[in-house]
Design an enzyme around this catalytic site. Structure first.
Site, mmCIF file in Angstrom:
data_model
loop_
_atom_site.group_PDB
_atom_site.id
_atom_site.type_symbol
_atom_site.label_atom_id
_atom_site.label_comp_id
_atom_site.label_asym_id
_atom_site.label_seq_id
_atom_site.Cartn_x
_atom_site.Cartn_y
_atom_site.Cartn_z
ATOM 1 N N TRP A 181 79.755 31.099 -48.735
ATOM 2 C CA TRP A 181 78.445 31.000 -49.623
ATOM 3 C C TRP A 181 78.065 29.339 -50.773
ATOM 4 O O TRP A 181 78.944 29.012 -51.536
ATOM 5 C CB TRP A 181 78.696 32.199 -50.866
ATOM 6 C CG TRP A 181 77.234 32.648 -52.400
ATOM 7 C CD1 TRP A 181 76.846 32.843 -51.157
ATOM 8 C CD2 TRP A 181 77.386 31.574 -53.045
ATOM 9 N NE1 TRP A 181 75.578 32.719 -52.483
ATOM 10 C CE2 TRP A 181 76.431 31.720 -54.064
ATOM 11 C CE3 TRP A 181 77.977 31.082 -53.960
ATOM 12 C CZ2 TRP A 181 75.978 31.420 -54.578
ATOM 13 C CZ3 TRP A 181 78.041 30.209 -55.087
ATOM 14 C CH2 TRP A 181 76.861 31.179 -55.796
ATOM 15 N N GLU A 222 77.108 34.272 -46.128
ATOM 16 C CA GLU A 222 76.624 34.743 -47.162
ATOM 17 C C GLU A 222 75.376 34.701 -47.719
ATOM 18 O O GLU A 222 74.816 33.409 -48.527
ATOM 19 C CB GLU A 222 77.441 34.862 -48.564
ATOM 20 C CG GLU A 222 77.031 35.707 -49.813
ATOM 21 C CD GLU A 222 77.725 36.015 -50.525
ATOM 22 O OE1 GLU A 222 78.279 37.098 -51.391
ATOM 23 O OE2 GLU A 222 79.470 35.628 -50.449
ATOM 24 N N LYS A 224 71.861 34.933 -50.615
ATOM 25 C CA LYS A 224 71.621 35.656 -51.787
ATOM 26 C C LYS A 224 69.580 35.436 -51.939
ATOM 27 O O LYS A 224 68.903 35.060 -51.141
ATOM 28 C CB LYS A 224 72.237 35.174 -52.957
ATOM 29 C CG LYS A 224 71.961 35.563 -54.116
ATOM 30 C CD LYS A 224 72.998 34.620 -55.156
ATOM 31 C CE LYS A 224 73.393 35.731 -56.599
ATOM 32 N NZ LYS A 224 73.947 34.466 -57.315
ATOM 33 N N ASP A 255 76.238 41.176 -49.359
ATOM 34 C CA ASP A 255 76.664 41.303 -50.474
ATOM 35 C C ASP A 255 75.828 42.496 -51.859
ATOM 36 O O ASP A 255 74.751 42.450 -51.396
ATOM 37 C CB ASP A 255 76.723 40.134 -52.439
ATOM 38 C CG ASP A 255 77.083 40.266 -52.822
ATOM 39 O OD1 ASP A 255 76.945 40.621 -54.033
ATOM 40 O OD2 ASP A 255 78.686 39.334 -53.402
ATOM 41 N N HIS A 258 73.037 40.600 -54.003
ATOM 42 C CA HIS A 258 72.329 39.927 -53.004
ATOM 43 C C HIS A 258 71.497 40.187 -53.137
ATOM 44 O O HIS A 258 70.411 39.579 -52.459
ATOM 45 C CB HIS A 258 72.403 39.074 -52.700
ATOM 46 C CG HIS A 258 74.096 38.045 -53.333
ATOM 47 N ND1 HIS A 258 75.119 37.157 -53.353
ATOM 48 C CD2 HIS A 258 73.926 38.127 -54.331
ATOM 49 C CE1 HIS A 258 75.407 36.905 -53.227
ATOM 50 N NE2 HIS A 258 75.349 37.223 -54.518
ATOM 51 N N HIS A 282 80.348 42.532 -49.672
ATOM 52 C CA HIS A 282 81.200 42.449 -50.296
ATOM 53 C C HIS A 282 80.301 43.037 -51.446
ATOM 54 O O HIS A 282 78.829 43.208 -51.869
ATOM 55 C CB HIS A 282 80.548 40.650 -50.808
ATOM 56 C CG HIS A 282 81.662 39.962 -50.746
ATOM 57 N ND1 HIS A 282 81.278 38.511 -51.357
ATOM 58 C CD2 HIS A 282 82.336 40.290 -49.828
ATOM 59 C CE1 HIS A 282 82.239 37.020 -50.958
ATOM 60 N NE2 HIS A 282 82.409 38.230 -50.099
ATOM 61 N N ASP A 290 72.518 40.407 -59.667
ATOM 62 C CA ASP A 290 73.978 40.103 -59.425
ATOM 63 C C ASP A 290 74.343 39.955 -60.200
ATOM 64 O O ASP A 290 75.450 38.985 -60.737
ATOM 65 C CB ASP A 290 73.251 38.720 -58.281
ATOM 66 C CG ASP A 290 74.848 38.859 -57.936
ATOM 67 O OD1 ASP A 290 75.497 39.543 -57.692
ATOM 68 O OD2 ASP A 290 75.411 36.969 -57.735
ATOM 69 N N ASP A 292 77.058 42.485 -61.225
ATOM 70 C CA ASP A 292 78.895 42.179 -60.799
ATOM 71 C C ASP A 292 79.331 43.397 -61.443
ATOM 72 O O ASP A 292 80.597 42.785 -61.310
ATOM 73 C CB ASP A 292 78.904 40.985 -60.933
ATOM 74 C CG ASP A 292 78.615 40.004 -59.552
ATOM 75 O OD1 ASP A 292 78.848 41.267 -58.599
ATOM 76 O OD2 ASP A 292 77.963 38.835 -59.271
ATOM 77 N N ASP A 322 83.866 42.373 -54.778
ATOM 78 C CA ASP A 322 83.302 41.463 -55.583
ATOM 79 C C ASP A 322 82.378 41.800 -57.397
ATOM 80 O O ASP A 322 81.344 41.560 -56.782
ATOM 81 C CB ASP A 322 81.895 40.177 -54.171
ATOM 82 C CG ASP A 322 81.504 38.848 -54.970
ATOM 83 O OD1 ASP A 322 81.894 39.048 -56.272
ATOM 84 O OD2 ASP A 322 81.198 38.505 -54.692
#
Length: 414
Positions: A181, A222, A224, A255, A258, A282, A290, A292, A322
């Protein structure tokens, strides 16, 4: 075997679901837990000379790991509360060495303590080159940078990361997923997106030119949607990496943070699985894109787990976590998130899959809705508690007591 599990097994049998088969299946699904939750994505380099490159962990809860030894101790505690055997996802700037190599100088020997520890713990390792938090990433451009010298620096870092991952996989007898990434993009509207994407593609090709045994290492790419400082354009978009993974035969990493908040990763799985052989997930909770957060047993996680089970993708999907939340106990975050991923998978494994597929095939939407809603009341918790008991880990209030006690033991870290 507890009385509550005995009763639950009978209930599920009435729905033509075999709880023992579900428990066996769950025991064979490893979760790759991410090292960066334990120290707020700081890493252990002796020097960085850079900002975070768009990576932010919010909060300053007591107990952050400051050394590899502290991080490994925290990980050991967390794994002891998670049923089953799992993996650790390690970033390149978590090296364990007294040396000060720059990113283009890292070698396998800088990570041997991690490999030795993983052997002792019976864990697999996954790996990630670190394309952020470095002076040569401060423009938010790395592999797509117009400066060939900067591109070459990051290409070398990527080559070395792939070699390290392959050596880890060989040493542990389990292929390491090496996930690529990069933060590359533009804060304001670019005039030549194509040139940046051509540079990124060429850099990736050069970086990944050396072939490694897939029994030792698997490349993943990966995407985004956007990030801090790259709000106008992310060079490595979903479309870019989907095409790259198809053309070059890499894994595609999806992810959950993302994509646009209204996009559903569960819906993407069956689509991309028609074109790529293997996937990397992820798993995160993007409250605001994002952001998280620690994952919950919410609809997004439950639907994703159900899609993996119902479409037969478990054998082709590598599941990694993640998220990084520094407002709460970091060890508790690992335990809660990992167990929630397992609980979601267990719930999917305990659904009457054949019957649900049959009524859908017959266009019987009423019965499908009735079955899915009534299934919410099935005694999943009793089966989960049985899984924990068989793996000798606590559940319920006993788990909370253990998490609190460990947090108190590390709260004095400066």
């Amino acid at each position: 075997m507890s009385k509550s599990y005995d009763a639950a097994r009978d209930v599920f049998a009435g729905w033509e679901v075999d709880t023992e088969a579900a428990l066996t299946a769950l025991s064979q699904i490893p979760i790759s837990m991410h090292c960066w939750q334990g120290d707020d994505v700081v890493g252990f380099e002796k020097k960085t000379g850079s900002s975070g490159g768009g990576i932010q962990a919010t909060g300053n809860h007591p107990g952050r790991a400051r050394t590899p030894e502290e991080l490994r101790a925290d990980l050991e505690f967390a794994y002891s509360k998670i049923p089953g055997k799992h993996r650790l996802n390690l970033h390149a700037f978590y090296m364990d060495t007294d040396e000060s190599p720059d990113r283009d100088e890292i070698e396998y020997r800088h990570f041997i303590p991690w490999v030795d520890w993983a052997k002792e713990q019976g864990l697999g390792l996954d790996f990630n080159p670190t394309f952020f938090a470095h002076a040569k990433a401060d423009d938010n451009l790395t592999l797509s940078h117009p400066d060939a010298g900067i591109r070459d620096f990051w290409i070398e870092h990527g080559k070395r990361s792939r070699e390290i991952a392959a050596r880890m996989g060989e040493a542990l007898g389990s292929a390491a997923v090496n996930n690529i990434w990069v933060p590359d993009g533009y804060k304001d509207i670019p005039v030549d997106r194509m040139a940046a994407r051509q540079r990124l593609e060429a850099s990736l090709d050069t970086m990944c030119a050396e072939k490694h045994d897939k029994a030792h290492m698997l490349d993943a790419v990966e995407s985004k949607l956007f990030g801090i400082g790259v709000e106008a354009c992310t060079v490595g978009s979903h479309e870019f990496y989907l095409g790259y993974a198809i053309k070059r035969g890499t894994l595609l990493c999806l992810d959950m943070g993302h994509f646009h908040p209204t996009e559903n990763i569960a819906d993407k799985l069956s689509s991309v699985a028609l074109s790529v052989d293997e996937l990397l997930l992820h798993v995160s909770r993007p409250m605001r894109w994002d952001s998280d957060h620690v994952i919950l047993q919410d609809d997004s996680i439950l639907q994703m787990a159900q899609e993996l089970v119902f479409t037969g993708l478990l054998d082709r999907t590598h599941i990694g976590l993640d998220f990084f939340d520094a407002t709460i106990s970091r060890t508790a975050a690992w335990v809660i998130g990992s167990r929630n991923m397992q609980k979601a998978l267990l719930r999917a494994l305990l659904l009457p899959q054949d019957r649900l597929k049959e009524v859908e095939e017959n266009l019987d939407w009423t019965t499908r809705l009735m079955l899915t809603e009534e299934a919410r009341d099935l005694p999943f918790a009793a089966v989960w508690e049985e899984f924990c008991e068989r793996n000798e880990v606590p559940a319920g209030l006993g788990l909370i007591d253990d998490l609190d006690a460990y947090q108190a033991s590390v709260a004095g870290r400066g």
